[in-house]
Design an enzyme around this catalytic site. Structure first.
Site, PDB file in Angstrom:
ATOM      1  N   HIS A  34       0.848  -1.197   0.000  1.00 20.44           N
ATOM      2  CA  HIS A  34       0.000   0.000   0.000  1.00 20.44           C
ATOM      3  C   HIS A  34       0.887   1.251   0.000  1.00 20.44           C
ATOM      4  O   HIS A  34       1.788   1.383   0.816  1.00 20.44           O
ATOM      5  CB  HIS A  34      -0.884  -0.044   1.251  1.00 20.44           C
ATOM      6  CG  HIS A  34      -1.918   1.033   1.326  1.00 20.44           C
ATOM      7  ND1 HIS A  34      -3.126   0.964   0.665  1.00 20.44           N
ATOM      8  CD2 HIS A  34      -1.926   2.207   1.999  1.00 20.44           C
ATOM      9  CE1 HIS A  34      -3.839   2.053   0.941  1.00 20.44           C
ATOM     10  NE2 HIS A  34      -3.139   2.827   1.751  1.00 20.44           N
ATOM     11  N   ASP A  36       0.870   5.397   0.081  1.00 21.49           N
ATOM     12  CA  ASP A  36       0.062   6.572   0.423  1.00 21.49           C
ATOM     13  C   ASP A  36       0.629   7.823  -0.234  1.00 21.49           C
ATOM     14  O   ASP A  36       1.661   8.336   0.178  1.00 21.49           O
ATOM     15  CB  ASP A  36       0.028   6.746   1.941  1.00 21.49           C
ATOM     16  CG  ASP A  36      -0.811   5.670   2.599  1.00 21.49           C
ATOM     17  OD1 ASP A  36      -1.993   5.546   2.231  1.00 21.49           O
ATOM     18  OD2 ASP A  36      -0.288   4.950   3.462  1.00 21.49           O
ATOM     19  N   MET A  38       0.283  11.679  -0.856  1.00 22.96           N
ATOM     20  CA  MET A  38      -0.363  12.856  -0.235  1.00 22.96           C
ATOM     21  C   MET A  38       0.197  14.128  -0.847  1.00 22.96           C
ATOM     22  O   MET A  38       1.389  14.197  -1.139  1.00 22.96           O
ATOM     23  CB  MET A  38      -0.110  12.855   1.274  1.00 22.96           C
ATOM     24  CG  MET A  38      -0.543  11.583   1.980  1.00 22.96           C
ATOM     25  SD  MET A  38      -0.370  11.752   3.763  1.00 22.96           S
ATOM     26  CE  MET A  38      -0.661  10.037   4.269  1.00 22.96           C
ATOM     27  N   HIS A  67      -2.890   4.644  -3.007  1.00 24.54           N
ATOM     28  CA  HIS A  67      -3.966   5.412  -2.365  1.00 24.54           C
ATOM     29  C   HIS A  67      -3.693   6.894  -2.586  1.00 24.54           C
ATOM     30  O   HIS A  67      -2.777   7.459  -1.988  1.00 24.54           O
ATOM     31  CB  HIS A  67      -3.959   5.047  -0.857  1.00 24.54           C
ATOM     32  CG  HIS A  67      -5.000   5.732  -0.042  1.00 24.54           C
ATOM     33  ND1 HIS A  67      -5.049   5.623   1.336  1.00 24.54           N
ATOM     34  CD2 HIS A  67      -6.048   6.521  -0.384  1.00 24.54           C
ATOM     35  CE1 HIS A  67      -6.065   6.316   1.799  1.00 24.54           C
ATOM     36  NE2 HIS A  67      -6.685   6.888   0.784  1.00 24.54           N
ATOM     37  N   MET A 138     -11.797   4.698   5.291  1.00 27.00           N
ATOM     38  CA  MET A 138     -10.781   5.276   6.181  1.00 27.00           C
ATOM     39  C   MET A 138     -11.263   5.095   7.619  1.00 27.00           C
ATOM     40  O   MET A 138     -12.363   5.520   7.968  1.00 27.00           O
ATOM     41  CB  MET A 138     -10.612   6.781   5.906  1.00 27.00           C
ATOM     42  CG  MET A 138      -9.834   7.157   4.665  1.00 27.00           C
ATOM     43  SD  MET A 138      -8.152   6.498   4.467  1.00 27.00           S
ATOM     44  CE  MET A 138      -7.378   6.778   6.038  1.00 27.00           C
ATOM     45  N   ASP A 176      -8.417   1.091   6.325  1.00 25.53           N
ATOM     46  CA  ASP A 176      -7.123   1.779   6.340  1.00 25.53           C
ATOM     47  C   ASP A 176      -7.062   2.752   7.511  1.00 25.53           C
ATOM     48  O   ASP A 176      -7.792   3.743   7.554  1.00 25.53           O
ATOM     49  CB  ASP A 176      -6.955   2.528   5.009  1.00 25.53           C
ATOM     50  CG  ASP A 176      -5.578   3.143   4.847  1.00 25.53           C
ATOM     51  OD1 ASP A 176      -4.716   2.938   5.724  1.00 25.53           O
ATOM     52  OD2 ASP A 176      -5.374   3.838   3.830  1.00 25.53           O
TER      53      ASP A 176
END
Ligand code: DX5
Ligand code: ZN
Length: 228
Positions: A34, A36, A38, A67, A138, A176
């Protein structure tokens, strides 16, 4: 029985030795990695972009579950596909034209997922659910690793499971944030099929491999209901 996947989040990995961290969780049986992403706008933090996805692609053959916690994610779908992402997840809160974005992901040949912040109701999924491969709930407010699981989200997962079961499509239900061996079996019983875990794996005192095996054990202890 539902097959449950574990997706370690590299947000909490030791980035000095990313390859070693990924290889360790792969050895311990991680199913997906996974990632992330941002942007400092949609969430109050900045992390990785395409170069890290490309580096991961060279490190592992495990599916890369990317993600996107970014505004206007449609600007970068192709770039993430080229970098080697397998699954792209966008936030419903970041996409006024969500249907178009989901179609765009699928047209690139990738699996398409939608994510919901804790305060976003499941009704936001109603019109898009038949078009997605994955729903991410989430269970913390997005932006940081190592936050405490929001207990009320367990019930949201249960309701999301019912919505998915009402459709005859194999849609993954991913959780998550704040996931670890203490709540994994409850989440699986609530209907989750993918557990993302960052801090509980990469910051575990016993090391990432042992932590992942312990998480797997917790999953196996769950009483997983059969598909109707
Ligand atoms: C949070 C990220 C998560 C994060 C989870 O915004 O989406 O994927 O890495 O980290 P833990 O498992 O530490 O809560
Ligand atoms: Zn995430």
């Amino acid at each position: 029985m539902r097959e449950v996947k574990i997706a370690p989040s590299i947000l909490s990995a030791d980035l000095r030795c990313l390859a070693r961290e990924v290889e360790a969780v792969a050895r311990a049986g991680a199913d997906w990695i996974h990632v992330d992403v941002m942007d400092g706008h949609f969430v109050p933090n900045l992390t990785f972009g395409m170069p890290i996805v490309a580096a991961l692609r060279r490190i592992t053959s495990l599916p890369l579950d990317v993600h996107l916690m970014i505004e206007a994610p449609e600007r970068y779908l192709e770039a993430f596909a080229q970098a080697g992402a397998d699954r792209l997840i966008v936030h419903v809160e970041a996409c006024p034209h969500l249907h178009r974005v989901i179609q765009g992901i699928r047209r690139l040949g990738l699996r398409a997922g939608v994510a919901l912040n804790p305060a976003t109701p499941l009704s936001a999924l109603e019109e898009i659910l038949p078009d997605v491969d994955q729903v991410l709930i989430m269970t913390v407010n997005p932006g940081f690793g190592g936050q405490a699981f929001i207990e009320r989200m367990r019930e949201k997962v249960r309701r999301a499971r019912r919505m998915i079961d009402a459709l005859d499509r194999p849609i993954e239900l991913e959780v998550d944030g704040g996931v670890g061996p203490e709540n994994a079996s409850d989440l699986v019983e609530a209907g989750a099929t993918v557990l993302v875990a960052g801090a509980s794996i990469f910051e575990a005192p016993e090391g990432a491999e042992a932590a992942l095996r312990r998480l797997r054990q917790a999953v196996e202890n769950a009483r997983i209901p059969r598909f109707p």
